[in-house]
Design a protein around this motif. Structure first.
Motif: not given
Length: 547
Positions: A92-100, A187-189, A46-53, A83-89
């Motif tokens: 993320f430690d883990k994936t953030v679930p999103v529900s509706v 906020h998750a980050l 895992d590197v900054i600017g890449w997440e989950d493929g 993209r958030v990683e790339y801008v913030r440098q």
């Protein structure tokens, strides 16, 4: 409570982000972003600017015109995280679930209004917002807050559940704006980096909450704006259909409450940008771990500390402050509303009641790159500190309420400016002066008796149902003459001499540190609506003239 508002840089249309992050740019492979069509190979780790493929500059096949499928949502979230990683440098430690959830369900969860649900906190908080002339006696503060956020919240991040929830009017075919998704991912980050459940991010007063939100919400809006700058230029961004949820259904917001909540999202990004541009993300990291203590610091980019205010309750004939050992009831039974809330008071009174306080249009006169609203005005500038003590007499439905509000100002001129503007505000409610100098608003939502005293750099306001009640709440504090005595010539006998140093150490006490309580999801001074770290759409009504 930490509330995130998604505001437009164009004042008459406040339903988007400070810069509408990707709201009009689809993943179409335009000429400006054609290089994104072929992404690099996935990294070995895992590197900054890449997440989950997904890389930050990789195009994705997502079409929200008929709502998001589960697969589209997964791709949308993963690339947005990159993209958030790339801008913030930062990683993320883990994936953030999103529900509706539906807006109706959100309102049911967050509803704090109505007489049946009124708690001691509600009754205490009613006096805070009534003291600000934003929520009158005909409406509870909990109801006003619930209506404002219930009609405006687009989503929120829960630090206790480590997940994002999107609020929509169409849960069966949901759409998500880039602005809302990016905002909540920041906020998750933050939570993964700093732990938002830590007591550091729990204000003990309304102004303390707004100050902390200046970095929490300020960073989210700053990253959101930086993200938006790349849409259509460096990046393809998922288009949000115009028919998507605007957050505008249901009861409308209280504009005074809304403007108060907006402050961190307007001035916070400017505060963050100033820190980052001066010292980089390392300097911001220090600021986040040691957040500002007042909205004044965020508004004016200063490190000035509030002037201490000491206080002793001298109420008689049954009048007393609320319990001073209840951590939900502010700081030793008092709240500090701060410069941002005082600005909102004068703006709201000018707009809604035609009070001669400030020009409502000055709200939109900003000059900073990431600024949305202008919270700087003469009657609120020069704030040194304030403490508002709600009072009560009796119990239950037969109880009566009032308050003592002590404000400190940097100079005598600042104090007089606030004092004179406050009196002009009362005039908008047909205030009458008694023979002995008390002020009475005869009817309406702010019907009450008042004593307003100017003494050097201090303005003290006492409120109660009648003049007799005002005298009982603060005995020994006498009105000044009908022609206000200049601050420099007020005698010691006319000053509020009942202050004492007995509360000095107690004033440093903070809310109890309970790891089971989530600061962004529990009742907090001044706000009291459990909305977690949320994204709120500021409706265009802020910019519309009432008359």
């Amino acid at each position: 409570m930490a509330v995130v508002l998604v505001c437009s840089a164009v004042a008459p249309a406040l339903a988007a982000a400070p810069v509408a992050a990707g709201s009009t740019t689809a993943d179409t492979g335009s000429a400006a972003t054609s290089a994104q069509q072929t992404a690099p190979s996935d990294p070995d780790s895992d590197v900054i600017g890449w997440e989950d493929g997904y890389w930050h500059n990789e195009s994705i096949d997502v079409d929200q015109s008929d709502g998001l499928t589960d697969a589209e949502l997964d791709a949308f979230v993963a690339r947005a995280m990159a993209r958030v990683e790339y801008v913030r440098q930062a990683e993320f430690d883990k994936t953030v679930p999103v529900s509706v959830i539906s807006r109706e369900e959100y309102r049911n969860r967050s509803n704090g209004g109505g007489d049946a649900n009124r708690t001691e906190f509600n009754r205490w908080n009613d006096q805070v917002w009534e003291g600000l002339f934003i929520v009158g006696e005909s409406t509870g503060s909990g109801e006003a807050l619930s209506q404002t956020t219930g009609s405006s919240v687009l989503g929120f991040y829960s630090p206790t559940r480590d997940e994002i929830t999107i609020v929509t009017d169409s849960p069966d075919s949901p759409t998500i704006s880039n602005a809302t998704l990016v905002h909540e991912l920041v906020h998750a980050l933050q939570d993964q980096q700093y732990d938002l459940t830590n007591a550091t991010y729990r204000g003990t007063t309304q102004d303390g909450d707004l100050a902390i939100s200046g970095v929490v919400e300020g960073e989210a809006n700053y990253i959101e704006a930086r993200y938006a700058e790349r849409c259509g230029a460096e990046w393809d961004c998922v288009e949000t259909p115009s028919s998507g949820s605007s957050g505008s259904s249901g009861p409308g917001p209280n504009l005074g409450v809304l403007l108060t909540l907006l402050n961190p999202y307007s001035d916070g990004p400017v505060y963050v940008a100033d820190i980052v541009e001066e010292g980089g993300w390392e300097a911001f990291d220090e600021a986040f771990r040691n957040p500002p203590t007042s909205s004044e610091q965020v508004i004016h980019l200063t490190d000035d500390e509030p002037t201490p205010i000491e206080f002793t309750d001298t109420g008689t004939n049954g009048w007393s402050t609320f319990p001073r050992d209840n951590p939900q009831l502010g700081q030793n039974g008092s709240d500090t509303v701060g410069e941002a809330s005082i600005y909102a008071m004068f703006w709201y009174q000018a707009r809604e009641y035609g009070a001669d306080t400030i020009n409502p249009n000055s709200l939109f006169q900003t000059d900073a790159e990431y600024d949305t609203y202008n919270y700087d005005a003469e009657p609120s500038e020069g704030w040194g500190n304030d403490r508002l003590f709600p009072y009560r007499n009796g119990e239950g439905d037969d109880a009566e309420y009032g308050y003592v509000w002590i404000t400190e100002w940097d100079t005598r001129e600042d104090a007089r400016e606030f004092h004179d503007t406050y009196l002009r505000m009362l005039e908008a409610h047909d205030v009458e002066r008694t023979d002995d100098g008390y002020l009475v608003v005869p009817d309406g939502p702010f019907e009450d008796a008042f004593l307003v005293q100017l003494n050097d750099t201090r303005v003290t306001i006492v409120n109660g149902p009648t003049v007799d009640d005002v005298q009982d709440i603060r005995p020994g504090l006498a009105p000044q003459s009908a022609t206000t005595t200049p601050a420099s010539t007020v005698t010691a006998a006319s000053a509020d001499t009942t202050e004492s140093s007995s509360d000095t150490n107690a004033d440093a006490t903070t809310a109890a540190d309970d790891d089971t309580d989530t600061p962004t999801e529990t009742t907090t001074p001044g706000f009291g609506v459990a909305i977690a770290v949320a994204a709120v759409a500021a409706l265009g009504v802020l910019a519309r003239r009432r008359r």
